[in-house]
Design a protein around this motif. Structure first.
Motif, short mmCIF file in Angstrom:
data_model
loop_
_atom_site.label_atom_id
_atom_site.label_comp_id
_atom_site.label_asym_id
_atom_site.label_seq_id
_atom_site.Cartn_x
_atom_site.Cartn_y
_atom_site.Cartn_z
N GLY A 1 0.79 -1.22 0.00
CA GLY A 1 0.00 0.00 0.00
C GLY A 1 0.83 1.27 0.00
N SER A 2 2.13 1.16 0.28
CA SER A 2 2.92 2.40 0.35
C SER A 2 3.69 2.65 -0.94
N ILE A 3 4.04 3.89 -1.11
CA ILE A 3 4.70 4.35 -2.34
C ILE A 3 6.13 4.74 -2.03
N ALA A 4 7.02 4.47 -2.96
CA ALA A 4 8.41 4.86 -2.77
C ALA A 4 9.01 5.18 -4.12
N VAL B 1 1.61 -3.20 -4.02
CA VAL B 1 0.16 -3.32 -4.09
C VAL B 1 -0.35 -4.32 -3.07
N ARG B 2 0.17 -5.53 -3.14
CA ARG B 2 -0.43 -6.59 -2.33
C ARG B 2 0.57 -7.74 -2.18
N THR B 3 0.53 -8.38 -1.03
CA THR B 3 1.37 -9.56 -0.82
C THR B 3 0.49 -10.80 -0.89
N GLU C 1 3.23 -1.87 -8.40
CA GLU C 1 2.76 -1.10 -9.54
C GLU C 1 3.86 -0.13 -9.94
N ILE C 2 4.24 -0.24 -11.20
CA ILE C 2 5.30 0.62 -11.70
C ILE C 2 4.99 0.98 -13.14
#
Lengths: 83, 757
Positions: free
Chosen positions: A14-17, A46-48, A58-59
């Motif tokens: 859920g986090s963005i980097a 996104v999800r594990t 997501e990229i």
């Protein structure tokens, strides 16, 4: 500004980097770079999977699942305002 | 009338870009499935003709970039020179524009002018994306065609365009995707070392010059190339805060390509942002949910399995009765002759053995086509990957493996859903170790025969051993070959789509026809060979004139005594006949090899027809053991077989060889005789070793007292269970280094000496 650099495999779902570097030693690195995992690219976990691995990211507008062995090659930077 | 132009067209593109759909809609049914020379990768070719030209269209394997990671992808690179002389159609999934353009950029850098098919245009515009095609042409020099390959929209104008007299080139445009000057200059210098230059060099030579510049491990690179790399790194470092190291060059080039792509896209298109819409992401959060994901997948698998094998039994019954009625027809309408015997014993049984699989295969592939087309397959692989990875397999291998429980033949065919060849072969190797439904009655029969008291316990023991062997073999092979094969795990999540009838039809048609044509012939040939072995030589010298005796008895008045005698004599005759045939001779010939396992020649002989179908093991044994007792179990005990050897024999029967049909499809699907023979040897060796160990353990147990026996059994069971448990725990915990928080900074990452700190 405080910046934290972690391995992509530790990026919580859920986090963005932002991608910082890729371990060039690994033969997988070339393929990852070709698929758009290059420094400066924003990425989102996104999800594990139910069993804990792999994780989808997501990229560049698409989603791809990576195992820890692959995502561990990528270093990302989490900016506090991204969280 | 002038003759038509002949042109070779090559489709290149990313996996999931809709390349094969485009191929289907361009060629229709006129296609040819072959192999690429030198490698066992499937080559798909089709022909389409317009008024002006005949186009031979070749579907190249899907790849994300020209830098190959698998043998399939290597084909693309190897074919590029040849393709550059024809016409290259680059299929680009516009819904996933940036990444798909990477390959396009590579092609353009090498001086290739591809015709670009902007595929999946419907979902792109539906999501709100727009593109200025004229600008795209102006900035890339490539001609774009919006297409929707799944429906065939836009393919007509694409075909018309490539069928033109000469494909006009856009010359008067600035090409934004070509190599930057610094790189071009460095590549020129590398080419100079090879006595050529960029202008003259073929695309592959240009490619190799570039890869000389960026190769991650420049071991063995000559000092001159290294010098060029250093200079390039220096040039690139100009005006930057952080100097570029020569190990960063690969990353630099990739980053630069994406920079060019981003610039191009910013200039000519507006993208919807992501290819998976929000509602689909919500669907994903249910289908791959932490707790719901697995049960949903299990339910779906249950449904596929049930329809394939239970509902599939209905058409299988029709097939059976059809074959039976043909056999009956031949039986009554043909004169007794060798040909009739061949028809009944060899050909009809063989053909029957082929067609019987068709309902299963078609039903299974119907579901596979739907799962694959809808995009769920990737989610299933995502869910199952960790478990499958524990035996060295890809998440996608789960479906073929679970189908193996029903029948190994469609399971082996289903391995085509795995893109990576090494992974596919490994899955194929392991599938025969999954106990299929046809082996179950054999086990029941064997266990019931040898251990009438408690067959289920022994069956469970057999299954357990089988599972251990499966896991062990999977781990061993992946451990042995992992380092050699560079196969990154990248599981792309395509957006969900509605499967189209045409793609489902193509899948069914291709699989069905392919199975009958390729594997069917092998199965039929195998059936005939076994038949020949079992009926030749025709004349077996008998120790006694049984026929005369039988004729005499038949002439007498039938009483209970007489019919008993008739039965006895004909049994004796049958056994002697059987012993004289090639099959028994072969069995006796290889008996010395099997003797250490405690098998008599009868068991050895019975293993030969077991090659065709494992049921034949039991029926052959019953004929061979008839003189001793009506009941095989009794007869075997009388001839000195202990429960231990019986168990060992069962184990061997279970493992020694997959049936001929499975072997046939393995041969055809792998496309490699060497692999098939190797697999055969592996199965045989495993069966032999496992049986031998079991025999030795059993023997050791028998000589000891009962409590010791119990202790040893408990010990073996516990250690085997521990092994299983450890395997799963290890995979669930994952690699310590990668989950290590400081892994990014740790210098010993990926090496065994990581302290874990």
């Amino acid at each position: 500004m405080v910046r934290t650099t972690v391995s992509l495999s530790d990026l919580p779902a859920g986090s963005i980097a932002t991608i910082r570097d890729i371990d060039a030693e690994s033969p997988t690195a070339q393929r990852l770079m070709d698929m758009g995992f290059v420094p400066g690219t924003p990425i989102r976990a996104v999800r594990t999977a139910p069993m804990g691995d792999p994780t989808t990211f997501e990229i560049r507008g698409y989603q791809v699942g990576l195992r820890r062995s692959e995502s561990g090659l990528i270093g990302v930077e989490i900016k506090p305002d991204d969280k | 009338m002038t003759s038509k132009i002949e042109r070779n067209v090559y489709l290149v593109g990313n996996p999931n870009s809709g390349k094969t759909s485009l191929f289907n809609s361009m060629t229709g049914e006129r296609r040819h499935v072959g192999n690429w020379p030198g490698v066992t990768v499937q080559k798909l070719e089709g022909i389409t003709s317009t008024e002006r030209a005949t186009l031979t269209i070749c579907d190249l394997p899907g790849t994300y970039s020209l830098t190959p990671a698998t043998p399939e992808e290597e084909i693309v690179l190897r074919t590029i020179d040849e393709a550059a002389t024809g016409c290259i159609v680059n299929v680009v999934d516009i819904a996933n524009f940036e990444r798909n353009m990477f390959l396009t950029t590579q092609l353009i850098e090498l001086g290739i002018k591809p015709v670009v098919s902007l595929n999946c245009f419907d979902s792109f515009s539906k999501a709100g994306g727009t593109i200025d095609l004229q600008k795209f042409t102006n900035f890339t020099g490539a001609t774009p065609f919006p297409t929707v390959a799944r429906t065939g929209e836009g393919t007509h104008s694409l075909v018309e365009y490539i069928a033109k007299e000469s494909i006009d080139e856009q010359t008067n445009c600035e090409n934004w995707l070509t190599l930057p000057e610094e790189w071009l200059a460095a590549a020129e210098e590398v080419l100079k070392l090879k006595q050529t230059n960029w202008q003259k060099a073929k695309p592959t030579q240009r490619y190799s010059a570039l890869s000389d510049l960026i190769r991650l491990h420049p071991h063995g690179a000559d000092p001159k190339t290294l010098k060029i790399r250093e200079n390039l790194a220096e040039t690139l470092s100009k005006g930057r805060a952080k100097p570029v190291k020569i190990t960063d060059l690969a990353c630099e080039l990739a980053t630069d390509r994406y920079r060019r792509i981003e610039k191009l896209i910013a200039a000519c298109a507006s993208l919807p942002g992501k290819n998976i819409p929000t509602w689909q992401e919500k669907l994903d959060s249910v289908l791959t949910h932490k707790f719901l994901g697995l049960p949903i997948f299990a339910l779906l698998m249950g449904w596929v399995f049930w329809t394939t094998f239970s509902v599939g039994e209905i058409p299988m019954g029709w097939m059976h009765s059809l074959v039976d009625s043909i056999r009956g027809f031949v039986q009554t309408n043909m004169q007794d002759s060798l040909i009739k015997e061949l028809m009944i014993g060899g050909i009809i049984s063989g053909v029957g053995g082929v067609v019987i699989f068709i309902p299963n295969i078609l039903i299974l592939f119907f579901w596979i086509a739907i799962l694959e087309d809808s995009g769920y397959m990737s989610r299933a692989a995502f869910i199952m990957d960790r478990m499958m990875n524990s035996i060295g397999l890809h998440g996608r291998a789960f479906i073929p493996m679970i189908m193996g429980l029903g029948c190994n033949v469609p399971a082996v065919l289903a391995t085509r859903i795995i893109d990576n060849r090494f992974q596919r072969l490994l899955t194929m190797l392991l599938i025969p170790l999954v106990t299929c439904a046809a082996r179950l009655p054999v086990l029941v029969l064997l266990c019931g025969t040898f251990f009438p008291e408690n067959p289920s316990v022994w069956m469970f023991a057999l299954f357990f051993v089988n599972l251990l062997v499966l896991i062990f073999l999977g781990q061993m092979t992946s451990l042995l070959f992992k380092t050699g094969e560079n196969s990154p795990f990248l599981l792309e999540m395509p957006p969900y789509r509605l499967p189209t009838p045409s793609s489902v039809f193509h899948m069914l048609y291709e699989k069905g026809a392919h199975f009958i044509e390729k594997a069917g012939t092998v199965i039929l040939a195998g059936a005939i060979v076994i038949w020949v072995l079992s009926v030749f030589p025709r004349e077996v010298p008998l120790s006694f004139d049984y026929n005369a005796e039988l004729a005499e008895l038949n002439a007498q008045k039938i009483t209970v005594q007489v019919s008993d005698q008739i039965a006895q004599i004909s049994h004796k005759r049958d056994i002697e006949l059987m012993e004289g045939r090639y099959m028994a001779r072969l069995g006796k010939l290889i008996h010395p090899i099997m003797r250490p396992l405690g098998f008599s020649w009868r068991e050895t002989v019975s293993l030969i027809p077991g090659f065709l179908a494992k049921e034949s093991v039991v029926s052959t044994l019953s004929v061979l053991y008839l003189p001793y007792s009506e009941h095989i179990g009794d007869a075997m005990r009388k001839t000195g077989m202990t429960p231990l050897t019986a168990f060992v024999f069962m184990m061997f029967t279970l493992l020694y060889i997959p049936c001929i049909a499975t072997l046939g499809v393995i041969w055809r699907e792998s496309g490699s005789t060497r692999f098939t023979v190797l697999a055969l040897i592996v199965y045989f060796a495993i069966a032999y070793i496992v049986s031998f160990v079991a025999l030795k353990i059993g023997e050791a147990l028998q000589t000891s007292t009962a409590w010791l026996e119990g202790l040893v059994i408990v010990f073996i069971a516990v250690s085997a269970g521990w092994y299983l448990l450890r395997t799963f725990i290890m995979t669930i915990r994952g690699n310590r280094c990668n989950s290590c928080a400081s892994s990014n900074k740790c210098s010993s990452r990926g090496k065994s000496n990581c302290s874990g700190g």
